[in-house]
Design an enzyme around this catalytic site. Structure first.
Site, PDB file in Angstrom:
ATOM      1  N   ALA A  10     -21.154  -0.912  31.041  1.00 31.08           N
ATOM      2  CA  ALA A  10     -20.615  -1.265  29.722  1.00 31.08           C
ATOM      3  C   ALA A  10     -20.809  -2.736  29.378  1.00 31.08           C
ATOM      4  CB  ALA A  10     -19.125  -0.912  29.672  1.00 31.08           C
ATOM      5  N   GLY A  13     -26.138  -3.442  26.348  1.00 32.20           N
ATOM      6  CA  GLY A  13     -26.975  -2.338  25.867  1.00 32.20           C
ATOM      7  C   GLY A  13     -26.221  -1.110  25.402  1.00 32.20           C
ATOM      8  N   ARG A  33     -21.224  -4.798  36.336  1.00 35.39           N
ATOM      9  CA  ARG A  33     -21.265  -5.848  37.357  1.00 35.39           C
ATOM     10  C   ARG A  33     -20.845  -7.201  36.796  1.00 35.39           C
ATOM     11  NH1 ARG A  33     -27.228  -5.709  38.767  1.00 35.39           N
ATOM     12  NH2 ARG A  33     -27.102  -4.994  36.616  1.00 35.39           N
ATOM     13  N   ARG A  34     -21.105  -7.403  35.494  1.00 34.46           N
ATOM     14  CA  ARG A  34     -20.927  -8.745  34.930  1.00 34.46           C
ATOM     15  C   ARG A  34     -19.555  -8.897  34.271  1.00 34.46           C
ATOM     16  NH1 ARG A  34     -26.801  -8.469  32.194  1.00 34.46           N
ATOM     17  NH2 ARG A  34     -26.061  -6.345  31.911  1.00 34.46           N
ATOM     18  N   ASP A  57     -20.332  -2.846  41.406  1.00 37.02           N
ATOM     19  CA  ASP A  57     -21.695  -2.336  41.338  1.00 37.02           C
ATOM     20  C   ASP A  57     -21.644  -0.850  41.708  1.00 37.02           C
ATOM     21  OD1 ASP A  57     -24.375  -1.700  41.840  1.00 37.02           O
ATOM     22  OD2 ASP A  57     -24.833  -3.720  42.570  1.00 37.02           O
ATOM     23  N   VAL A  58     -22.184   0.031  40.864  1.00 42.03           N
ATOM     24  CA  VAL A  58     -22.097   1.473  41.169  1.00 42.03           C
ATOM     25  C   VAL A  58     -22.813   1.844  42.472  1.00 42.03           C
ATOM     26  CG1 VAL A  58     -21.755   2.325  38.801  1.00 42.03           C
ATOM     27  CG2 VAL A  58     -24.092   2.054  39.700  1.00 42.03           C
ATOM     28  N   ASN A  84     -23.433   5.956  32.275  1.00 43.63           N
ATOM     29  CA  ASN A  84     -24.501   5.254  31.568  1.00 43.63           C
ATOM     30  C   ASN A  84     -25.281   4.277  32.451  1.00 43.63           C
ATOM     31  OD1 ASN A  84     -25.815   3.756  29.170  1.00 43.63           O
ATOM     32  ND2 ASN A  84     -24.550   2.183  30.135  1.00 43.63           N
ATOM     33  N   TYR A 150     -39.047   5.890  38.491  1.00 37.88           N
ATOM     34  CA  TYR A 150     -38.078   5.912  37.383  1.00 37.88           C
ATOM     35  C   TYR A 150     -37.998   7.325  36.807  1.00 37.88           C
ATOM     36  CZ  TYR A 150     -35.653   5.003  33.036  1.00 37.88           C
ATOM     37  OH  TYR A 150     -34.745   5.056  32.002  1.00 37.88           O
ATOM     38  N   GLY A 181     -35.324   8.080  23.948  1.00 34.77           N
ATOM     39  CA  GLY A 181     -36.680   7.545  24.089  1.00 34.77           C
ATOM     40  C   GLY A 181     -36.578   6.028  24.103  1.00 34.77           C
TER      41      GLY A 181
HETATM   42  C1  8X3 Z   1     -36.161   4.779  28.729  1.00 37.26           C
HETATM   43  C2  8X3 Z   1     -37.260   5.407  27.961  1.00 37.26           C
HETATM   44  O1  8X3 Z   1     -39.755   5.829  27.765  1.00 37.26           O
HETATM   45  O2  8X3 Z   1     -39.088   3.635  28.535  1.00 37.26           O
HETATM   46  O3  8X3 Z   1     -35.592   5.641  29.644  1.00 37.26           O
HETATM   47  O4  8X3 Z   1     -38.894   5.542  29.972  1.00 37.26           O
HETATM   48  S1  8X3 Z   1     -38.798   5.073  28.602  1.00 37.26           S
END
Ligand code: 8X3
Length: 251
Positions: A10, A13, A33-34, A57-58, A84, A150, A181
């Protein structure tokens, strides 16, 4: 008395935008964290709602469980969990990937989400009520070059969302996922390790989503009647058709 929502990540972003967006209907446990950022968000929301700050930190499982287990009585009754916290670290071919980046993404995006969920869900089960919203990504349904780990971490979020929905079905707990996206936040600055030129390029030539766009969708999910559970929502900027197809001649 407003119900209680816990939001991870939280301090900036999408998480910060979600906290702001739902403050009118929820008391908030804002985690990140902050601490300084959480404090200033808490101050900002002071007139709208009560907040409790969770500065950890999670990735740190004992910090997560200590925080949740030692919540003051009035904050125990968590109705909403917004998972999140998450990040991308690096963007490399699989054979050139940085092991520390891989560990960070797996530890934050998958294990962190699990640690928080494991600590909070039993509280929801006890009262047979709750709503979990996991922040996945278009990257979790649509792999792209150099996205590898990722992508895998967000595919895991997708699988965990589906698994949670099954396991919690008989307990009356809603489980939803939202898959953004391209959203213009600190996401790319973190992914590209502070290289602002690269980060900026990600969002050039079109109108990317803003954190508030996602926060509004979260608020919509939360505001459905009790019998309605939005399982999954993919939210893209107009210029984005898939992970790899982006119209950068839009403006
Ligand atoms: C963020 C969207 O497309 O940069 O999860 O992976 S993308």
């Amino acid at each position: 008395m407003k119900p209680i929502a816990l939001v991870t990540g939280a301090s900036s972003g999408i998480g910060e935008a979600i906290a702001r967006q739902i403050a009118d209907h929820y008391q908030l446990i804002i985690c990140g964290r902050r601490k300084a950022r959480l404090l200033s968000l808490s101050k900002e929301l002071h007139n709208e709602t009560q907040t409790l700050i969770g500065s950890f930190d999670v990735r740190d499982q004992s910090a997560v469980s200590n925080f949740i287990d030692s919540l003051p009585d009035k904050w125990q009754n968590i109705s909403v969990l917004i998972n999140n916290a998450g990040n991308a670290h690096g963007m490399n071919y699989i054979h050139e990937g940085d092991i520390q980046d891989w560990d960070a993404m797996i530890d934050i995006n998958i294990k962190g989400l699990l640690y928080i969920s494991r600590a909070v869900i039993p509280k929801m089960i006890k009262k047979k009520h709750g709503h979990i919203i996991n922040l996945g990504s278009i990257a979790g349904t649509d792999v792209y070059p150099k996205g590898n780990v990722y992508n895998a971490s967000k595919f895991a979020v997708d699988a965990l969302t589906k698994g949670m929905r099954m396991d919690l079905n008989k307990h009356g707990i809603k489980v939803s996922e939202i898959k953004p996206g391209l959203v213009e936040t600190e996401f790319s600055k973190v992914r590209f390790k502070g290289n602002l030129k690269k980060a900026k390029k990600t969002y050039l030539g079109y109108n990317p989503l803003q954190a508030k766009d996602i926060a509004e969708c979260v608020a919509f999910m939360l505001s459905r009647p009790q019998h309605v559970n939005i399982g999954d929502m993919i939210v893209l900027p107009l210029a984005q058709a898939s992970s790899t197809l982006i119209n950068r001649q839009q403006k």
